[in-house]
Design a protein around this motif. Structure first.
Motif, PDB file in Angstrom:
ATOM      1  N   THR A   1       0.747  -1.333   0.102  1.00 26.30           N
ATOM      2  CA  THR A   1       0.218   0.179  -0.040  1.00 26.30           C
ATOM      3  C   THR A   1       0.877   1.410  -0.093  1.00 26.30           C
ATOM      4  OG1 THR A   1      -1.680  -1.156   1.367  1.00 26.30           O
ATOM      5  CG2 THR A   1      -1.969   1.185   0.985  1.00 26.30           C
ATOM      6  N   PHE A   2       1.290   1.435  -1.094  1.00 27.13           N
ATOM      7  CA  PHE A   2       2.490   2.782  -1.238  1.00 27.13           C
ATOM      8  C   PHE A   2       1.500   3.959  -1.753  1.00 27.13           C
ATOM      9  CE2 PHE A   2       5.282  -0.792  -1.161  1.00 27.13           C
ATOM     10  CZ  PHE A   2       5.960  -0.550  -0.179  1.00 27.13           C
ATOM     11  N   GLU A   3       1.582   4.942  -1.263  1.00 29.82           N
ATOM     12  CA  GLU A   3       0.982   6.259  -1.480  1.00 29.82           C
ATOM     13  C   GLU A   3       1.805   7.327  -1.429  1.00 29.82           C
ATOM     14  OE1 GLU A   3      -2.861   6.205   0.755  1.00 29.82           O
ATOM     15  OE2 GLU A   3      -3.252   4.252   0.000  1.00 29.82           O
ATOM     16  N   PRO A   4       1.472   8.511  -1.843  1.00 29.93           N
ATOM     17  CA  PRO A   4       2.489   9.781  -1.789  1.00 29.93           C
ATOM     18  C   PRO A   4       2.680  10.090  -0.408  1.00 29.93           C
ATOM     19  CG  PRO A   4       0.718  10.217  -3.673  1.00 29.93           C
ATOM     20  CD  PRO A   4       0.438   8.786  -2.890  1.00 29.93           C
ATOM     21  N   GLU A   5       1.568   9.804   0.496  1.00 34.19           N
ATOM     22  CA  GLU A   5       1.828  10.069   1.947  1.00 34.19           C
ATOM     23  C   GLU A   5       2.723   9.370   2.812  1.00 34.19           C
ATOM     24  OE1 GLU A   5      -1.313   9.286   0.681  1.00 34.19           O
ATOM     25  OE2 GLU A   5      -2.016  11.653  -0.006  1.00 34.19           O
ATOM     26  N   ASN A   6       2.878   8.179   2.402  1.00 39.90           N
ATOM     27  CA  ASN A   6       3.674   7.186   3.054  1.00 39.90           C
ATOM     28  C   ASN A   6       5.093   6.956   2.168  1.00 39.90           C
ATOM     29  OD1 ASN A   6       2.975   5.205   1.034  1.00 39.90           O
ATOM     30  ND2 ASN A   6       1.987   3.982   2.909  1.00 39.90           N
ATOM     31  N   ASP A   7       5.049   7.457   0.767  1.00 38.87           N
ATOM     32  CA  ASP A   7       6.294   7.077  -0.160  1.00 38.87           C
ATOM     33  C   ASP A   7       6.473   8.243  -0.877  1.00 38.87           C
ATOM     34  OD1 ASP A   7       8.103   5.267  -1.262  1.00 38.87           O
ATOM     35  OD2 ASP A   7       6.955   4.505  -2.686  1.00 38.87           O
ATOM     36  N   PRO A   8       6.890   9.362  -0.332  1.00 36.43           N
ATOM     37  CA  PRO A   8       6.985  10.622  -1.114  1.00 36.43           C
ATOM     38  C   PRO A   8       8.043  10.455  -2.143  1.00 36.43           C
ATOM     39  CG  PRO A   8       7.799  11.112   1.108  1.00 36.43           C
ATOM     40  CD  PRO A   8       7.440   9.433   1.052  1.00 36.43           C
ATOM     41  N   GLU A   9       9.112   9.711  -2.072  1.00 37.78           N
ATOM     42  CA  GLU A   9      10.145   9.435  -2.819  1.00 37.78           C
ATOM     43  C   GLU A   9       9.941   8.486  -4.093  1.00 37.78           C
ATOM     44  OE1 GLU A   9      13.079  11.517  -3.161  1.00 37.78           O
ATOM     45  OE2 GLU A   9      12.119  12.614  -1.496  1.00 37.78           O
ATOM     46  N   GLY A  10       9.133   7.768  -3.898  1.00 37.23           N
ATOM     47  CA  GLY A  10       8.665   6.397  -4.575  1.00 37.23           C
ATOM     48  C   GLY A  10       9.380   5.457  -4.409  1.00 37.23           C
ATOM     49  N   TRP A  11      10.224   5.474  -3.459  1.00 34.25           N
ATOM     50  CA  TRP A  11      11.513   4.158  -3.286  1.00 34.25           C
ATOM     51  C   TRP A  11      10.950   2.963  -2.588  1.00 34.25           C
ATOM     52  CZ3 TRP A  11      16.767   6.330  -1.638  1.00 34.25           C
ATOM     53  CH2 TRP A  11      17.309   7.254  -2.637  1.00 34.25           C
ATOM     54  N   HIS A  12       9.568   2.864  -1.916  1.00 31.14           N
ATOM     55  CA  HIS A  12       9.044   1.752  -1.180  1.00 31.14           C
ATOM     56  C   HIS A  12       9.829   1.544  -0.264  1.00 31.14           C
ATOM     57  CE1 HIS A  12       6.212   0.333  -4.695  1.00 31.14           C
ATOM     58  NE2 HIS A  12       6.108   1.740  -4.698  1.00 31.14           N
ATOM     59  N   ASP A  13      10.408   2.420   0.561  1.00 31.70           N
ATOM     60  CA  ASP A  13      11.169   2.291   1.731  1.00 31.70           C
ATOM     61  C   ASP A  13      10.832   2.145   3.045  1.00 31.70           C
ATOM     62  OD1 ASP A  13      11.111   4.916   1.598  1.00 31.70           O
ATOM     63  OD2 ASP A  13      13.296   5.224   1.665  1.00 31.70           O
ATOM     64  N   PHE A  14       9.702   2.401   3.058  1.00 34.64           N
ATOM     65  CA  PHE A  14       8.813   2.620   4.568  1.00 34.64           C
ATOM     66  C   PHE A  14       7.521   2.091   4.455  1.00 34.64           C
ATOM     67  CE2 PHE A  14       6.017   4.754   7.478  1.00 34.64           C
ATOM     68  CZ  PHE A  14       6.809   4.360   8.833  1.00 34.64           C
ATOM     69  N   GLY A  15       7.154   1.445   5.410  1.00 28.83           N
ATOM     70  CA  GLY A  15       5.550   1.003   5.627  1.00 28.83           C
ATOM     71  C   GLY A  15       5.208   0.849   7.090  1.00 28.83           C
TER      72      GLY A  15
END
Length: 129
Positions: free
Chosen positions: A68-82
């Motif tokens: 569930t990657f969205e701009p709010e939790n993945d601003p750089e688009g790297w899929h590095d946090f959740g």
């Protein structure tokens, strides 16, 4: 006079880093084999290890399945946090990218190059943050 924006070629491609981070996370958490070698390691915090009753295993599995990657939790688009919810408890996971061979002292110079980048996946209880 017309000014044309020039593409920045010195910036790594976020979609490449995201794909590598996703592949590494699925390998570390779910045992899904990689198409190409990616260096890295996974760490879990002491409180996650001490949670007992299979909680850590659930957290690791949920981390591997996260999508569930969205701009709010993945601003750089790297899929590095959740963040995932396990039994009403929030669990954070984070992937940090280091220069391979730097003993985790320096950030990756070319984070989209798996040959020179070491990934570190950390999984923790949100309350430990």
């Amino acid at each position: 006079m017309t000014i044309t924006a020039q593409p920045q070629t010195d910036r790594p491609d976020p979609s490449v880093i995201a794909a590598q981070n996703d592949a590494f996370r699925r390998l570390a958490c779910l045992g899904v084999p990689l198409a190409q070698p990616i260096q890295g390691r996974m760490h879990v915090t002491r409180s996650l290890m001490e949670a007992g009753d299979g909680f850590m295993a659930e957290a690791v599995k949920a981390t591997g399945e996260f999508a569930t990657f969205e701009p709010e939790n993945d601003p750089e688009g790297w899929h590095d946090f959740g963040a995932v919810e396990i039994r009403g408890e929030t669990v954070f996971w984070k992937i940090d990218l280091y220069e391979a061979g730097s003993d985790f002292r320096y950030g990756a110079e070319t984070p989209d190059n798996p040959a020179t980048t070491m990934r570190v996946l950390t999984i923790m209880l949100a309350r430990d943050w």
